[in-house]
Design a protein around this motif. Structure first.
Motif, mmCIF file in Angstrom:
data_model
loop_
_atom_site.group_PDB
_atom_site.id
_atom_site.type_symbol
_atom_site.label_atom_id
_atom_site.label_comp_id
_atom_site.label_asym_id
_atom_site.label_seq_id
_atom_site.Cartn_x
_atom_site.Cartn_y
_atom_site.Cartn_z
ATOM 1 N N GLU A 177 54.891 46.528 40.957
ATOM 2 C CA GLU A 177 53.575 46.650 41.573
ATOM 3 C C GLU A 177 52.640 47.323 40.576
ATOM 4 O OE1 GLU A 177 52.871 47.884 45.855
ATOM 5 O OE2 GLU A 177 52.317 49.720 44.783
ATOM 6 N N ALA A 178 51.488 46.716 40.389
ATOM 7 C CA ALA A 178 50.462 47.323 39.545
ATOM 8 C C ALA A 178 49.223 47.523 40.401
ATOM 9 C CB ALA A 178 50.158 46.436 38.346
ATOM 10 N N ARG A 179 48.724 48.737 40.411
ATOM 11 C CA ARG A 179 47.497 49.063 41.151
ATOM 12 C C ARG A 179 46.390 49.326 40.145
ATOM 13 N NH1 ARG A 179 47.868 50.139 46.529
ATOM 14 N NH2 ARG A 179 49.974 49.996 47.371
ATOM 15 N N CYS A 180 45.156 48.884 40.516
ATOM 16 C CA CYS A 180 44.051 49.010 39.577
ATOM 17 C C CYS A 180 42.742 48.901 40.333
ATOM 18 C CB CYS A 180 44.161 47.891 38.538
ATOM 19 S SG CYS A 180 42.858 47.877 37.317
ATOM 20 N N SER A 181 41.814 49.790 40.035
ATOM 21 C CA SER A 181 40.496 49.725 40.684
ATOM 22 C C SER A 181 39.512 48.860 39.902
ATOM 23 C CB SER A 181 39.925 51.135 40.866
ATOM 24 O OG SER A 181 39.785 51.754 39.600
ATOM 25 N N ASP A 182 39.910 48.426 38.696
ATOM 26 C CA ASP A 182 39.072 47.569 37.860
ATOM 27 C C ASP A 182 39.378 46.110 38.199
ATOM 28 O OD1 ASP A 182 38.031 45.958 35.803
ATOM 29 O OD2 ASP A 182 38.435 47.449 34.251
ATOM 30 N N ALA A 183 38.474 45.448 38.922
ATOM 31 C CA ALA A 183 38.706 44.083 39.387
ATOM 32 C C ALA A 183 38.915 43.102 38.240
ATOM 33 C CB ALA A 183 37.545 43.632 40.277
ATOM 34 N N LEU A 184 38.198 43.269 37.150
ATOM 35 C CA LEU A 184 38.351 42.366 36.008
ATOM 36 C C LEU A 184 39.730 42.517 35.380
ATOM 37 C CD1 LEU A 184 37.231 40.252 34.095
ATOM 38 C CD2 LEU A 184 36.194 42.101 32.756
ATOM 39 N N LEU A 185 40.194 43.728 35.209
ATOM 40 C CA LEU A 185 41.517 43.959 34.641
ATOM 41 C C LEU A 185 42.602 43.395 35.554
ATOM 42 C CD1 LEU A 185 43.371 45.110 32.492
ATOM 43 C CD2 LEU A 185 43.122 47.369 33.582
ATOM 44 N N LEU A 186 42.458 43.592 36.852
ATOM 45 C CA LEU A 186 43.426 43.055 37.804
ATOM 46 C C LEU A 186 43.413 41.517 37.766
ATOM 47 C CD1 LEU A 186 45.518 43.915 39.897
ATOM 48 C CD2 LEU A 186 43.736 43.722 41.632
ATOM 49 N N ALA A 187 42.224 40.918 37.670
ATOM 50 C CA ALA A 187 42.117 39.460 37.574
ATOM 51 C C ALA A 187 42.801 38.956 36.300
ATOM 52 C CB ALA A 187 40.657 39.023 37.612
ATOM 53 N N LEU A 195 53.044 35.649 43.068
ATOM 54 C CA LEU A 195 52.264 36.882 43.140
ATOM 55 C C LEU A 195 51.836 37.191 44.555
ATOM 56 C CD1 LEU A 195 49.725 36.310 40.220
ATOM 57 C CD2 LEU A 195 51.881 37.572 40.142
ATOM 58 N N GLN A 196 51.880 38.443 44.904
ATOM 59 C CA GLN A 196 51.230 38.940 46.113
ATOM 60 C C GLN A 196 50.029 39.732 45.625
ATOM 61 O OE1 GLN A 196 53.700 41.177 48.821
ATOM 62 N NE2 GLN A 196 51.938 41.995 49.910
ATOM 63 N N ILE A 197 48.846 39.260 45.988
ATOM 64 C CA ILE A 197 47.617 39.893 45.527
ATOM 65 C C ILE A 197 46.958 40.588 46.698
ATOM 66 C CG2 ILE A 197 45.385 39.497 44.426
ATOM 67 C CD1 ILE A 197 46.656 36.857 43.308
ATOM 68 N N GLY A 198 46.656 41.851 46.522
ATOM 69 C CA GLY A 198 45.987 42.623 47.565
ATOM 70 C C GLY A 198 44.780 43.332 46.985
ATOM 71 N N LEU A 240 45.703 45.600 44.014
ATOM 72 C CA LEU A 240 47.102 45.584 43.599
ATOM 73 C C LEU A 240 47.608 44.172 43.413
ATOM 74 C CD1 LEU A 240 49.543 44.791 45.832
ATOM 75 C CD2 LEU A 240 48.656 46.799 46.938
ATOM 76 N N VAL A 241 48.652 44.058 42.614
ATOM 77 C CA VAL A 241 49.398 42.815 42.461
ATOM 78 C C VAL A 241 50.880 43.181 42.464
ATOM 79 C CG1 VAL A 241 49.274 42.841 39.918
ATOM 80 C CG2 VAL A 241 49.688 40.681 41.129
ATOM 81 N N ARG A 242 51.685 42.373 43.192
ATOM 82 C CA ARG A 242 53.142 42.536 43.218
ATOM 83 C C ARG A 242 53.768 41.248 42.722
ATOM 84 N NH1 ARG A 242 53.510 44.958 49.227
ATOM 85 N NH2 ARG A 242 53.016 47.111 48.683
ATOM 86 N N TYR A 243 54.911 41.381 42.055
ATOM 87 C CA TYR A 243 55.638 40.227 41.543
ATOM 88 C C TYR A 243 57.112 40.598 41.434
ATOM 89 C CZ TYR A 243 54.745 42.895 37.257
ATOM 90 O OH TYR A 243 54.646 43.896 36.326
ATOM 91 N N PRO A 244 58.013 39.596 41.362
ATOM 92 C CA PRO A 244 59.430 39.935 41.214
ATOM 93 C C PRO A 244 59.630 40.805 39.979
ATOM 94 C CG PRO A 244 59.177 37.600 41.697
ATOM 95 C CD PRO A 244 57.796 38.150 41.446
#
Length: 158
Positions: free
Chosen positions: A74-84, A97-100, A103-107
């Motif tokens: 799981e990676a959490r980030c408040s920067d939308a561009l970096l998360l994208a 991917l589970q995108i919230g 945050l993004v989650r992956y195996p």
């Protein structure tokens, strides 16, 4: 044995069935419901059960599907561009991917974790329900339907 053979749109579930993603991809399997009842799942092939889906038996019993907690990165980030950017690079590798929100989650995969670290994120290994995006074509996590230029519409797996 109880047979869960159809999807139900609404109703009052009598119990739940908690499965990891691997179990929610399988359309035919023996399971133990959360109340201890043994059951069989018999659905059309290619369907993926999502967290919150309802299954029904011929005698009217309704069961709610729950995504089990499993090891995921799981990676959490408040920067939308970096998360994208992270989602783009993971998706480019055909990673579910589970995108919230933030945050993004992956195996879990240390190579993918290292890639995100290189982008400036700090992924962590967590135990969490994993309910990835169904994809642009919906339906199965294993296949999709589309037409290529000059071809007829065709279903095929990737």
């Amino acid at each position: 044995m109880l047979e869960l053979s159809r999807r139900v749109r609404e109703g009052d579930p009598a119990t739940t069935l908690t499965l990891p993603l691997e179990g929610r991809i399988r359309s035919r399997q023996r399971v133990v419901l959360d109340d201890g009842t043994e059951a069989g799942v018999f659905l059309e092939r290619g369907q993926v059960l999502r967290d919150g889906d309802l299954l029904g038996s011929e005698d009217g019993l309704i069961v709610r599907v729950r995504a089990a907690a499993e090891p995921v990165s799981e990676a959490r980030c408040s920067d939308a561009l970096l998360l994208a950017r992270a989602c783009y690079h993971l998706g480019n590798r055909h990673v579910p991917l589970q995108i919230g929100n933030g945050l993004v989650r992956y195996p879990h995969d240390h190579v993918l974790d290292d890639m995100l670290i290189g982008l400036g994120l700090q992924p962590s290994l967590v135990q969490a329900p994993f309910d990835p995006e169904p994809g642009a074509y919906g339906g199965s996590a294993q296949s999709h339907s589309h037409a290529h230029a000059g071809q007829r519409r065709d279903d095929h797996a990737h």
